[in-house]
Design a protein around this motif. Sequence first.
Motif, PDB file in Angstrom:
ATOM      1  N   ARG A  63     -23.618   3.167   6.770  1.00  0.00           N
ATOM      2  CA  ARG A  63     -24.833   3.674   7.417  1.00  0.00           C
ATOM      3  C   ARG A  63     -26.079   3.051   6.819  1.00  0.00           C
ATOM      4  O   ARG A  63     -27.055   2.767   7.511  1.00  0.00           O
ATOM      5  N   HIS A  86     -14.943   8.181  -1.072  1.00  0.00           N
ATOM      6  CA  HIS A  86     -14.710   8.033   0.367  1.00  0.00           C
ATOM      7  C   HIS A  86     -16.009   8.234   1.142  1.00  0.00           C
ATOM      8  O   HIS A  86     -16.371   7.449   2.025  1.00  0.00           O
ATOM      9  N   MET A  87     -16.740   9.294   0.763  1.00  0.00           N
ATOM     10  CA  MET A  87     -18.045   9.553   1.397  1.00  0.00           C
ATOM     11  C   MET A  87     -18.965   8.361   1.182  1.00  0.00           C
ATOM     12  O   MET A  87     -19.692   7.941   2.093  1.00  0.00           O
ATOM     13  N   ASP A 138     -18.540   5.561   3.632  1.00  0.00           N
ATOM     14  CA  ASP A 138     -19.206   5.848   4.907  1.00  0.00           C
ATOM     15  C   ASP A 138     -20.700   5.622   4.818  1.00  0.00           C
ATOM     16  O   ASP A 138     -21.303   4.950   5.669  1.00  0.00           O
TER      17      ASP A 138
END
Lengths: 211, 613
Positions: free
Chosen positions: A156, A148-149, A152
């Motif tokens: 970015r 999940h991280m 993200d």
Amino acid sequence: MQCWNCHTDFAPGTLLCPRCGKVQPPAVGATLFDAFGLAPRVDVDIPELEQAYRERSLQVHPDRYTTAQARERRFALEQSTLLNDAYRTLKDRAARAFYVLKLHGLDLSREDLGTQKDMPLDFLEEVMQLREALDGHREKGALEAALHMAGDVSVRRSTALAEAEAALRQLLAHPGQDAARTEASHALARVRYFTRFLEEVDAMEEEALEG
Amino acid sequence: MSGLLQIHDPLKPKGQVVGIDLGTTNSLVAAVVHGTPRCLPVDEAGSPLLPSVVHYAADGGVTVGARARALAAEFPTSTLASVKRFLGKGRADAETRKLGAYRFADGVGDVVRFEVAGGTPVTPIEVSAEILRTLKRRAEAFFSSKVEQAVITVPAYFDDAQRQATKDAGRLAGLEVLRLLNEPTAAALAYGLDKGSQGTFAVYDLGGGTFDVSILSLVDGVFQVKSTCGNSALGGDDFDRAIAEQVLAARGLQAPTPAQVTAILAAARAAKETLTTAETTTLRVDGHHMEISRAQLETWIAPWVEKTGPVCRRALKDAGLSAAQLDGVILVGGATRVPAVRRYVQQVFGRAPLGDIDPDQVVALGAAVQADLLTNAQRQDEVLLLDVIPLSLGLETMGGVVEKLIPRNTTIPAAAAQVFTTFQDGQTAIDIHVVQGERELVADCRSLARFRLSGLPSLAAGMTRVEVRFEVNADGLLSVSAREQATGAVQSISVKPTHGLTDEQVEQMLLDSIEHAEHDIHARMLVEQRVEAQRILADAAKQLRENGDLLDATQRRTLEEAMALVQRLAGEEDADALREAIAALDEMAKPFIELVMNRAMTAALAGHSVEQA
């Protein structure tokens, strides 16, 4: 440049002499863009690059020179090696951007650089937090949370890369513009941190898969 | 491994070229004949499969192939099979501890050595050279001309040491290795050209001892490997061992003898093959028998089959493709005949695999095609193969950490350079350790070689800068050159391959084998002449007994002296002298034989048999 065999002149980036067809050595100081006869650029059409790669490989690959004299085989090997390196670098968006920056004097591909001191403090703090969170997930074997991280961070990274590309386009249009260069280098440094983070999550995933 | 990048002499196509599949279980030799690739017969029955088995006899004789395999039960430690598993490996490698019958010897350097009958222990390179030599001779017999050049295939996942060992084996066998070709690429070449299609393919190659998956795309005459992944210690042999271990457990055999191990492994292999088409089979060995069903087999081998899954996924990932984007999956290797493997491949790739070219022959056929492409000027424009290096190449840096220089799946030929510096004042040498693998720590990677760059100028720490350049050629082999930046001088490098033989050692073996070969020819000729000598002496003695009265004393003595000479020389080592003495005796006996014939005819005409005299 001049053909070593028939002394005809030819444009840089030409692989075979236009007159006698003999394979030429790469020009001294040839860049990876030169290997494709391209001017340095940020954006590359990938299907076009792939086609050019195939066509050029057919011209210079050592397998085509098995019965040629030693000098030709040496040149074929050098051209082929350069071409392969160029293809690998130019077809990857991030690698390409790093390379364009390198052509402007900043080589960020080395791990041990002092760019760290130029990085804004809040960014470094952010990276440390991400790192700690990931270590925590790793210890608990929480692969889902780590993935999940990664989702993200991936976003970015793309954003940072787009920012770097914009700065590099500026730089290419107006060489010597230090502000653009600095902006590109910061953006790419962020890209590098995010890339390493994603690689670590990748490694976690592989370990989990292979059990 | 060479110190400086070598540009060899231009390839002079010399006569017939062949492609060779040096397999774990079977080896094949193929060639393009009248435009079509075909596997050549390697035995009297016309079979193209030569079992990769070599038997060493006590008298120094060497047997290769099916005949050698037949001797395995009786001579388990001197009959070597699946030696490919040991190529490029060190004495301490895990491979030497797997279930098997061989005895390993220690010696100079960290190379595997098998203790066999006949004296000196043999390395996997020498054993493989025997197989290659046999294939070479069979090809020469087929074409009635010399065969001196070959493309030899290797598992795509072979590292530099394993590739170098294969090349050394070729050299030892008297073959110039035109190219080391990756097996999945060879298979794709055979299929791709056969089907004439463009597209992206996965090749799932499960052989006796190695597993490779390669993803390739064929577009506009360029066959490009996108990624390759594998396990050079996983194959059908593991299925055999899984079965064998069940048998040993069922019989409570905790310390089986080499002969028992060999027998059980052979029975296990046979059972596995039978269960490809049958639902059950009886495994018979040493008077015991055990019923095995296909379901049981599948349970036992499942862990091994499933090990191939993550490898397939990694290959797709490295290629940046999903299984759905492939145009086909090609099966290669005998082990892909096992129904459980086929089902698994279908599951992993979501499509039925192609297998219309014989999975045992397809690699050799592809190698033959490549050999032809490399040497046949008329075919040069057809297809270009772009292959990759399968494992990252790196250097040891401070703290035992690997710095990757050339990442895996880099298209070859490729190069990378690294600048080294000194860290002590006055330091005149730098040690470099080259490793191959994906892990972070040197200890977890394969050690390829160590170099010492010496003769550097004596300067303050950090002042000397040496650029070390790594080049990987089209065979996937690494060579290294070094340049000291201040003086521009190219430094001398002394290379010690970690798990291989140095060039000098291979050269020495080559010389030894040539001498050995001459010795062999001489030894055989001597035996032949001795046999001939006994025959002619026996004949002459018989005639003297029965018809010696036809000769006067002088003639008799001359004949007896000639016979005595042959007798004496037969007990000695000079085959040429013996042959001459036999010829002389033969010549000398002619008038006597004529007299004997005349007597026989006279007696026959007079109605008496000579025997009655």
